[in-house]
Design an enzyme around this catalytic site. Structure first.
Site, PDB file in Angstrom:
ATOM      1  N   LYS A  77      -7.044   8.887   1.295  1.00 14.85           N
ATOM      2  CA  LYS A  77      -8.222   8.684   0.442  1.00 14.85           C
ATOM      3  C   LYS A  77      -9.489   9.368   0.969  1.00 14.85           C
ATOM      4  O   LYS A  77     -10.295   9.867   0.201  1.00 14.85           O
ATOM      5  CB  LYS A  77      -8.484   7.183   0.248  1.00 14.85           C
ATOM      6  CG  LYS A  77      -7.346   6.489  -0.484  1.00 14.85           C
ATOM      7  CD  LYS A  77      -7.632   5.026  -0.669  1.00 14.85           C
ATOM      8  CE  LYS A  77      -6.385   4.302  -1.144  1.00 14.85           C
ATOM      9  NZ  LYS A  77      -6.624   2.911  -1.486  1.00 14.85           N
ATOM     10  N   ASP A 133     -10.718   1.962  -6.769  1.00 15.90           N
ATOM     11  CA  ASP A 133     -10.501   0.779  -5.920  1.00 15.90           C
ATOM     12  C   ASP A 133     -11.697  -0.172  -5.953  1.00 15.90           C
ATOM     13  O   ASP A 133     -11.532  -1.389  -5.993  1.00 15.90           O
ATOM     14  CB  ASP A 133     -10.288   1.187  -4.456  1.00 15.90           C
ATOM     15  CG  ASP A 133      -8.928   1.810  -4.216  1.00 15.90           C
ATOM     16  OD1 ASP A 133      -7.987   1.491  -4.953  1.00 15.90           O
ATOM     17  OD2 ASP A 133      -8.815   2.613  -3.269  1.00 15.90           O
TER      18      ASP A 133
END
Ligand code: ATR
Length: 308
Positions: A77, A133
């Site tokens: 990420k 997220d």
């Protein structure tokens, strides 16, 4: 006779994928393929184990092959943030990208998601990085508890990747007081400095609260193994002092942290809802259409917990 839900792969089938290392545990293919079938999209979602040092070429390859998009999981990420061509506002704040949408220039010179091109594919392409997220945390907490962060007090256990995004997201949504506990103090100090700089109205303490809190979140990896100790020091903080307890872990479905919290009177929920909501938001970014939430939830539950 072909089952009506069977994928019919042909020369027009479009791809999405999750890149991770490792990735074999991922429930994302089950969730997204169920949604694609429901939406009658001739798309397929796969999982690829990609080494961090090969992430750049794996992303470029997907772009050249005109994938619709990608999800990134551990450990990609942060690296992906440096690789994508453009960064959407949803990712800027967190320095992490978990969703990529490939885009092409249309005849009018505007960038459009590749899902919007049907026959004639564009020649000019780019990767656009999003983060779903952070929003998934607040969506999941609202769905599970009807909890909204404004003016609340929260204890966060863990200041790793997930704990950092949870703390920053809650701070950005007006939490009044954050308590952060982490095994490695320097990481908690770094996170508290970042929160104070970005959200000066939020009070941050690196200690257990003496009074009650609205919510306690486990963002450590303690609980993934049945033999793990509970991630909270119960001599310093009794779980009955929290209204809600949320564990980002969803496998097992009830960690020792959640069991203890439930037995102490907290309303509890596990991280399946967060996994679901990051997927819902990714799908909507790719398709530009509302996601079939209940179809995706059912597929996730079946994949993670079986049919029971
Ligand atoms: P993720 O991206 O899932 O958050 P991570 O960044 O590796 O993964 O973070 C894992 C978290 O679990 C960290 O808060 C980590 O604490 P450290 O920062 O001290 O490493 C915490 N953690 C992992 N194992 C732990 C253990 N045995 N005891 C306490 N905390 C632990």
């Amino acid at each position: 006779m072909a089952h009506q839900n069977q994928l019919k792969i042909n020369a027009l089938t479009r791809c999405c994928a999750v890149y991770g290392h490792p990735v074999s545990h991922s429930a994302s293919p089950a969730m997204h393929n169920a949604a694609f079938r429901h939406l009658k999209l001739n798309w397929v979602y796969l999982a690829f184990d990609v080494l961090p040092q090969k992430l750049n070429s794996a992303i470029s390859g997907a772009q050249q092959m005109k994938f619709i998009g990608l999800n990134l999981t551990v450990p990609h990420k942060i690296f992906a943030f440096e690789i994508v061509d453009v960064i959407d506002n949803s990712a800027k704040n967190w320095g992490a990208v978990n969703t990529i949408r490939f885009e092409g220039k249309d005849v009018a010179g505007n960038w459009q998601p590749l899902s919007q091109f049907e026959s004639e594919m564009p020649t000019e392409l780019r990767s656009n990085g999003f983060n779903t997220d952070a929003d998934a945390i607040t969506s999941a907490l609202y769905e599970e508890f009807k909890y909204t962060p404004d003016n609340t007090t929260v204890l966060i256990l863990g200041a790793g990747g997930a704990g950092r995004v949870a703390a920053l997201k809650l701070a950005s949504c007006g939490v009044k007081q954050l308590y952060i506990i982490n095994r490695t103090l320097s990481k908690a100090v770094e996170l508290s400095d970042e929160i104070r700089k970005k959200y000066p109205d939020v009070s941050v303490k690196l200690d257990y609260p003496s009074g009650n809190v609205d919510l306690v979140i486990n963002a450590t990896s303690l609980g993934l193994k049945n033999s793990d100790p509970i991630p909270v020091d119960l001599t310093k903080f009794e779980l009955k002092k929290s209204g809600f307890a949320y564990d980002l872990i969803y496998r097992p479905s009830e960690t020792l942290f959640l069991k203890t919290a439930r037995e102490s009177g907290c309303k509890t929920a596990n991280g399946l809802s967060m996994l679901l909501w990051q997927g819902i938001k990714a799908l909507e970014i790719w398709t530009q259409k509302p996601a079939p939430i209940e179809i995706m939830r059912k597929a996730l539950i079946k994949n993670i917990y079986g049919n029971t």
